[in-house]
Write an enzyme that holds these catalytic residues in place. Structure first.
Site, mmCIF file in Angstrom:
data_model
loop_
_atom_site.group_PDB
_atom_site.id
_atom_site.type_symbol
_atom_site.label_atom_id
_atom_site.label_comp_id
_atom_site.label_asym_id
_atom_site.label_seq_id
_atom_site.Cartn_x
_atom_site.Cartn_y
_atom_site.Cartn_z
ATOM 1 C CB SER A 23 66.290 42.294 -39.588
ATOM 2 O OG SER A 23 66.524 42.429 -40.965
ATOM 3 N N GLY A 74 63.129 35.079 -49.427
ATOM 4 C CA GLY A 74 64.366 35.037 -50.226
ATOM 5 C C GLY A 74 65.106 36.359 -50.176
ATOM 6 C CG ASN A 128 70.326 37.409 -42.026
ATOM 7 O OD1 ASN A 128 70.421 36.346 -41.403
ATOM 8 N ND2 ASN A 128 69.311 37.697 -42.820
ATOM 9 C CB CYS A 131 69.181 34.273 -44.680
ATOM 10 S SG CYS A 131 67.845 34.104 -45.857
ATOM 11 C CE LYS A 165 67.656 37.786 -36.770
ATOM 12 N NZ LYS A 165 66.666 38.728 -37.252
ATOM 13 C CG ASN A 192 67.031 34.706 -39.069
ATOM 14 O OD1 ASN A 192 65.845 34.664 -39.400
ATOM 15 N ND2 ASN A 192 67.942 35.378 -39.737
ATOM 16 N N GLY A 217 57.380 33.288 -34.817
ATOM 17 C CA GLY A 217 56.174 33.441 -34.001
ATOM 18 C C GLY A 217 56.247 32.577 -32.750
ATOM 19 N N GLY A 266 59.398 40.497 -33.744
ATOM 20 C CA GLY A 266 59.309 40.283 -35.182
ATOM 21 C C GLY A 266 57.896 40.064 -35.649
#
Ligand SMILES: Cc1cc2nc3c(=O)[nH]c(=O)nc-3n(C[C@H](O)[C@H](O)[C@H](O)COP(=O)(O)O)c2cc1C
Length: 305
Positions: A23, A74, A128, A131, A165, A192, A217, A266
């Site tokens: 996502s 955001g 989610n 976040c 998640k 996440n 990453g 991702g």
């Protein structure tokens, strides 16, 4: 197309490939579907959507740093009504199952978004809970009770398949995972981004306008793999999407060994939108090299010392 032996089960879902586009890294899927070979993916998750429009944070909101990237978008999104309107005509035309992603500030808000996603035929919703950029600074995924409350609200809002998640910042990741499964989650996405910060030496300002953001990453891989490994050990058979720092077929094998049944790609999409095709080719040749014909031979097959 994914070759035989590369399909996988994730709770109630049967996926043709273990690769899931994560996502927020492939837009709302249709924009990316034009440039990528989406048929090599088992599913693609749309950017998280909230009950109402969220404007997101001002620039700068993306910054490379170390072996990865910071983001503080955001969760800019148009809100569920507009999202549904835009996506309705597009969803049926894509060659990949599209999963929705819900975000909100209360359990009721998450459930409202999930209901909206279902109205356009979305069958799987990732919740989610993790976040790092919510304005009140409280991440659901650090708290088992708050996480369970949200998952229960989403799971009881329709018969949609629910993924939770979670965050690599949850020290007690097993407790949060158990709470989500008890609340009705069908699978877990681990993980996440991790909370991160960077500063520019030249102008002495944070790399992101919001200061702290999410780190993703290759540098994230051991942190996310810790979560996969601990949860898979504590809850045998838990359906897990491993996600964090994957850039190669070998990374995928590592996540499978740690206990994931599927994996999220991702950040790699930003430098290489077609990464899935390469990573699947590499996975196949890793499997040949290891003398493995089915993914399930690898899942959770890490051996103790
Ligand atoms: C720019 C950016 C935006 C993201 N937006 C979302 C999002 O909207 N919802 C979500 O659940 N995860 C979001 N993520 C997290 C990714 O889906 C993924 O979990 C994370 O980046 C770790 O995987 P990676 O290291 O392969 O990127 C975002 C990540 C990035 C880099």
């Amino acid at each position: 197309m994914a070759p035989d032996g590369l399909n996988t089960d994730l709770g109630p879902l049967h996926l043709r490939s273990p690769l899931i586009a994560a996502s927020g890294t492939v837009g709302s899927v249709w924009e990316w579907a034009d440039v990528a070979d989406v048929r090599v993916y088992g599913a693609a998750v749309a950017k998280s959507v909230a009950p109402t429009e969220w404007p997101g944070r001002p620039a700068p909101r993306l910054a490379p740093t170390g072996p990865g990237m910071l983001n503080g978008i955001g969760i800019q999104n148009p809100g569920i009504e507009k999202w549904v309107e835009t996506m309705r005509p597009l969803l049926g035309k894509l060659d990949v199952p599209v999963w929705g992603s819900a975000v909100g500030t209360t359990a009721e808000e998450f459930a409202l978004v999930a209901k909206g996603l279902v109205t356009v035929g979305i069958e799987v919703v990732e919740v989610n809970l993790s976040c790092p950029n919510l304005e009140d600074g409280r991440m659901f995924a650090l708290d088992p009770d708050r996480s369970r409350e949200v998952i229960e609200a989403v799971a009881s809002s329709s018969d949609v398949v629910v993924g939770a998640k979670l965050s690599p910042n949850a020290e007690q990741i097993v407790g949060v995972a158990e709470a989500c499964l008890a609340g009705g989650a069908d699978f877990l996405t681990l993980t996440n981004t991790a909370l991160g910060f960077g500063v520019s030496v030249e102008d002495r300002r944070p790399l992101l306008s919001g200061g702290v953001g999410g780190y993703s990453g290759p540098g994230l891989k051991p942190l996310s793999m810790r979560c996969v490994y601990e949860v898979a050990n504590a809850i045998p058979g838990a359906p897990i999407v491993g996600c964090g720092g994957i850039v190669s077929g070998r990374d995928v094998v590592e996540y499978l060994l740690a206990g994931a049944s599927a994996v999220g790609l991702g950040t790699v999409h930003f430098s290489e939108p077609r990464a899935g095709a390469r990573i699947l080719r590499e996975l196949r040749s890793e499997m040949r090299r290891l003398g493995v014909t089915e993914l399930r031979e690898l899942i959770g097959a890490v051996r103790p010392w």
